[in-house]
Design an enzyme around this catalytic site. Structure first.
Site, mmCIF file in Angstrom:
data_model
loop_
_atom_site.group_PDB
_atom_site.id
_atom_site.type_symbol
_atom_site.label_atom_id
_atom_site.label_comp_id
_atom_site.label_asym_id
_atom_site.label_seq_id
_atom_site.Cartn_x
_atom_site.Cartn_y
_atom_site.Cartn_z
ATOM 1 N N ARG A 1 0.900 -1.254 -0.124
ATOM 2 C CA ARG A 1 0.005 0.197 0.211
ATOM 3 C C ARG A 1 0.779 1.235 0.006
ATOM 4 N NH1 ARG A 1 -3.687 -2.156 4.619
ATOM 5 N NH2 ARG A 1 -1.826 -3.746 5.516
ATOM 6 N N THR B 1 0.935 -12.018 9.974
ATOM 7 C CA THR B 1 1.105 -11.692 10.945
ATOM 8 C C THR B 1 1.673 -12.652 11.913
ATOM 9 O OG1 THR B 1 -0.228 -11.169 11.573
ATOM 10 C CG2 THR B 1 0.698 -9.772 10.794
ATOM 11 N N SER C 1 37.482 45.028 0.673
ATOM 12 C CA SER C 1 36.239 44.688 -0.365
ATOM 13 C C SER C 1 36.532 44.142 -1.576
ATOM 14 C CB SER C 1 35.008 46.164 0.054
ATOM 15 O OG SER C 1 34.782 45.893 1.126
HETATM 16 C C1 UD1 Z 1 -2.349 -5.636 11.924
HETATM 17 C C2 UD1 Z 1 -2.901 -5.752 12.557
HETATM 18 C C3 UD1 Z 1 -4.479 -5.253 12.559
HETATM 19 C C4 UD1 Z 1 -3.646 -4.216 13.583
HETATM 20 C C5 UD1 Z 1 -2.673 -3.966 12.688
HETATM 21 C C6 UD1 Z 1 -1.964 -2.541 13.205
HETATM 22 C C7 UD1 Z 1 -3.146 -8.415 11.144
HETATM 23 C C8 UD1 Z 1 -3.048 -10.103 11.083
HETATM 24 N N1 UD1 Z 1 -2.973 -7.271 11.762
HETATM 25 O O1 UD1 Z 1 -3.029 -5.308 10.264
HETATM 26 O O2 UD1 Z 1 -5.680 -6.468 13.600
HETATM 27 O O3 UD1 Z 1 -5.070 -3.773 13.637
HETATM 28 O O4 UD1 Z 1 -1.627 -4.465 12.187
HETATM 29 O O5 UD1 Z 1 -1.085 -1.567 12.818
HETATM 30 O O6 UD1 Z 1 -2.044 -8.752 12.401
HETATM 31 N N2 UD1 Z 1 4.431 -8.567 8.353
HETATM 32 C C9 UD1 Z 1 4.830 -9.967 8.428
HETATM 33 N N3 UD1 Z 1 4.546 -11.333 7.280
HETATM 34 C C10 UD1 Z 1 3.673 -10.732 6.669
HETATM 35 C C11 UD1 Z 1 2.508 -9.946 7.268
HETATM 36 C C12 UD1 Z 1 3.284 -8.533 7.358
HETATM 37 O O7 UD1 Z 1 6.236 -9.991 8.898
HETATM 38 O O8 UD1 Z 1 3.619 -11.708 6.483
HETATM 39 C C13 UD1 Z 1 4.369 -7.988 9.161
HETATM 40 C C14 UD1 Z 1 4.296 -6.469 8.059
HETATM 41 O O9 UD1 Z 1 6.225 -5.973 8.294
HETATM 42 C C15 UD1 Z 1 4.284 -4.548 9.685
HETATM 43 C C16 UD1 Z 1 3.260 -5.918 10.322
HETATM 44 O O10 UD1 Z 1 3.386 -7.660 10.017
HETATM 45 O O11 UD1 Z 1 5.584 -4.268 9.775
HETATM 46 C C17 UD1 Z 1 1.887 -5.970 10.093
HETATM 47 O O12 UD1 Z 1 1.010 -6.340 9.343
HETATM 48 P P1 UD1 Z 1 0.989 -5.648 7.818
HETATM 49 O O13 UD1 Z 1 0.408 -6.222 6.584
HETATM 50 O O14 UD1 Z 1 1.002 -4.192 8.127
HETATM 51 O O15 UD1 Z 1 -1.034 -5.428 8.864
HETATM 52 P P2 UD1 Z 1 -1.689 -4.503 9.089
HETATM 53 O O16 UD1 Z 1 -2.994 -4.998 7.918
HETATM 54 O O17 UD1 Z 1 -2.080 -2.996 9.163
HETATM 55 MG MG MG Z 2 0.173 -1.987 9.005
#
Ligand code: UD1
Ligand code: MG
Length: 453
Positions: A18, A84, A409
């Site tokens: 994004r 995550t 100057s």
């Molecule tokens: C996530 C949470 C959401 C929370 C929000 C807060 C989950 C499923 N959702 O959503 O509940 O409100 O953060 O900001 O946890 N990442 C990895 N590997 C992956 C996916 C993500 O390391 O496979 C890391 C990303 O780099 C990032 C973090 O985890 O730093 C969060 O991932 P992101 O995709 O931004 O989750 P959100 O949609 O923001």
């Molecule tokens: Mg996030």
């Protein structure tokens, strides 16, 4: 329990789609340093424990940056970005203390405070098996919602999976979660990707934990301490929150801002007491401003030291490697770079002083330029204490102006000038009496003849 019992896992493997960027999301800067730098400052080596950073394949730029701040950080590679929960799984081999606590925090939540994380870990040890960090979001769109029953936390539902009713909940999950390490493997084993995004969600730990009879609770912090960054708009919002925090901290420390909202600080800007900062001033990284200094409106400083009682600006540009001495003055439209301006020296207007020393009490006239660069190399200009450089002089480096010397100057100085000498290096003035009148008379005559009057 030893301090080793805490393992902190920082998630940074996400693609950051994004953001629409070639730069990994966690390396986008906030207040002059990558988001991940802020997260490491808050979460790195907490309680002296292990820190594990989860990155995706090919994300060496991220792990290399982390190692510049925390060389002991362990790196876990998440082969595919399956969510995550899966990211935590890829780090779980590093969790070796079954009796300890695992703290998960997100690389894209750069505002989190160290004391908040410490509070979560303590609560996890003393009271709850799982502690999540929540906040009331002004606009909860996109965040996971925390479903509660009184003060019990039941589950977290992701925005994309939430019902209309659940979407109305404003209590959101911020990312940090502390879990007693002994429960980690069973909670990981229960994760499925049966949800709207087809991902393994860390957030499902809560519902699975409750089903297994674990105690889950939420610690609540202000939104400005945890807001996440998924888009450029989020990045700008997080920057604004960080700026408010830095300004408030500076004011608490004794700085006067004439209009705080127009001053931009870096994570490491440091101020002594009784510093006054005018409107529209930018402090890029690496600035230390000593007590009693005044930074006037529209100045830009980077990598600079400003001494006690010094006066900078308005409209000054102080570039890296500048050190401005006590009670020195750098005025409007003056640029300094790698320049040591010693105590009480004055450069009041329209000058460029680069790769130079300006001795104590020296006076640099308007329009003085150090000619420090020949297109290949940089050369040094040394101006002695108490020297007086006349306006509009060019100092062709390498060159040395002795203590107390005067420069006429408009001089173009190419040779060293001795202490207390006068050097003048410009064309000699000549005067031809009556020349202008004769010139005008001759030309007026020609004009009359050709117009036929
Ligand atoms: C996530 C949470 C959401 C929370 C929000 C807060 C989950 C499923 N959702 O959503 O509940 O409100 O953060 O900001 O946890 N990442 C990895 N590997 C992956 C996916 C993500 O390391 O496979 C890391 C990303 O780099 C990032 C973090 O985890 O730093 C969060 O991932 P992101 O995709 O931004 O989750 P959100 O949609 O923001
Ligand atoms: Mg996030």
């Amino acid at each position: 329990m030893t301090s080793k019992a805490l393992t902190t896992i920082i998630l940074a493997a996400g693609k950051g789609t994004r953001m629409k960027s070639r730069l990994p999301k966690v390396l986008h800067p906030i207040a002059g340093r990558p988001m991940l730098g802020h997260v490491l400052a808050a979460a790195g080596a907490l309680e002296g424990g292990e820190t594990v950073l989860v990155v995706g394949p090919g994300m060496e730029a991220v792990s290399d940056y982390a190692h510049t701040l925390l060389p002991a950080a362990k790196i876990a590679i998440q082969e595919q970005q399956l969510g995550t929960g899966d990211a935590v799984r890829s780090a779980s081999a590093h969790v070796i203390h079954d009796d300890g606590v695992v703290l998960v925090t997100f690389g894209d939540a750069p505002l989190v405070r160290r004391e908040t994380l410490v509070g979560m870990v303590e609560r996890c040890r003393d009271e709850s098996d799982i502690v999540i960090l929540g906040f009331e979001a002004a606009d909860p769109t996109g965040y996971g919602r925390i479903v509660t029953d009184g003060d019990k936390v039941l589950r977290i539902v992701e925005h994309k999976d939430a019902s209309e009713q659940e979407r109305a909940i404003r209590l959101c999950f911020g990312g940090p979660m502390a879990v007693r390490a002994g429960h980690l493997s069973s909670l990981l084993a229960k994760l499925t990707s049966n949800n709207a995004q087809g991902e393994f969600y860390l957030t499902d730990f809560v519902a699975h934990g409750r089903a297994a009879g674990l105690d889950c609770s939420a610690l609540i912090c202000p939104e400005s301490d945890i807001q996440g960054v998924n888009s450029r708009a989020d990045l700008a919002a997080a920057e604004a929150s960080m700026q408010s925090r830095l300004r408030a901290d500076a004011m608490t420390g004794g700085v006067t801002f004439l209009d705080p909202d127009t001053v931009y600080l870096s994570f490491d800007t440091s101020f002594g007491e009784d510093v006054t900062v005018g409107q529209n001033v930018v402090f890029a990284p690496g600035c230390r401003i000593a007590s009693g200094a005044t930074i006037k409106a529209f100045s830009h400083l980077e990598g600079a030291e400003v001494g006690e009682g010094a006066e900078i600006g308005p409209f000054a540009r102080i570039r890296p490697g500048s050190s401005i001495g006590r009670k020195a003055k750098v005025g409007n439209f003056v640029e300094t770079k790698k320049a040591k301006i010693e105590d009480g020296a004055k450069i009041s207007h329209l000058s460029y002083i680069g790769d130079a020393r300006v001795g104590a009490g020296a006076n640099i006239g308007a329009g003085t330029i150090t000619c420090n660069y020949d297109g290949y190399n940089k050369f040094f200009t040394d101006i002695g204490a108490g020297a007086f450089v006349g306006s509009n002089s060019s100092l062709v480096a390498p060159v040395k102006i002795g203590d107390g010397a005067y420069l006429g100057s408009g001089s173009v100085v190419t040779k060293d000038v001795g202490a207390d000498a006068l050097a003048v290096a410009r064309g000699k003035q000549i005067e031809k009496p009556g020349w202008a009148a004769a010139f005008r008379a001759k030309n007026e005559g020609i004009k009359k003849a050709s117009s036929g009057d």
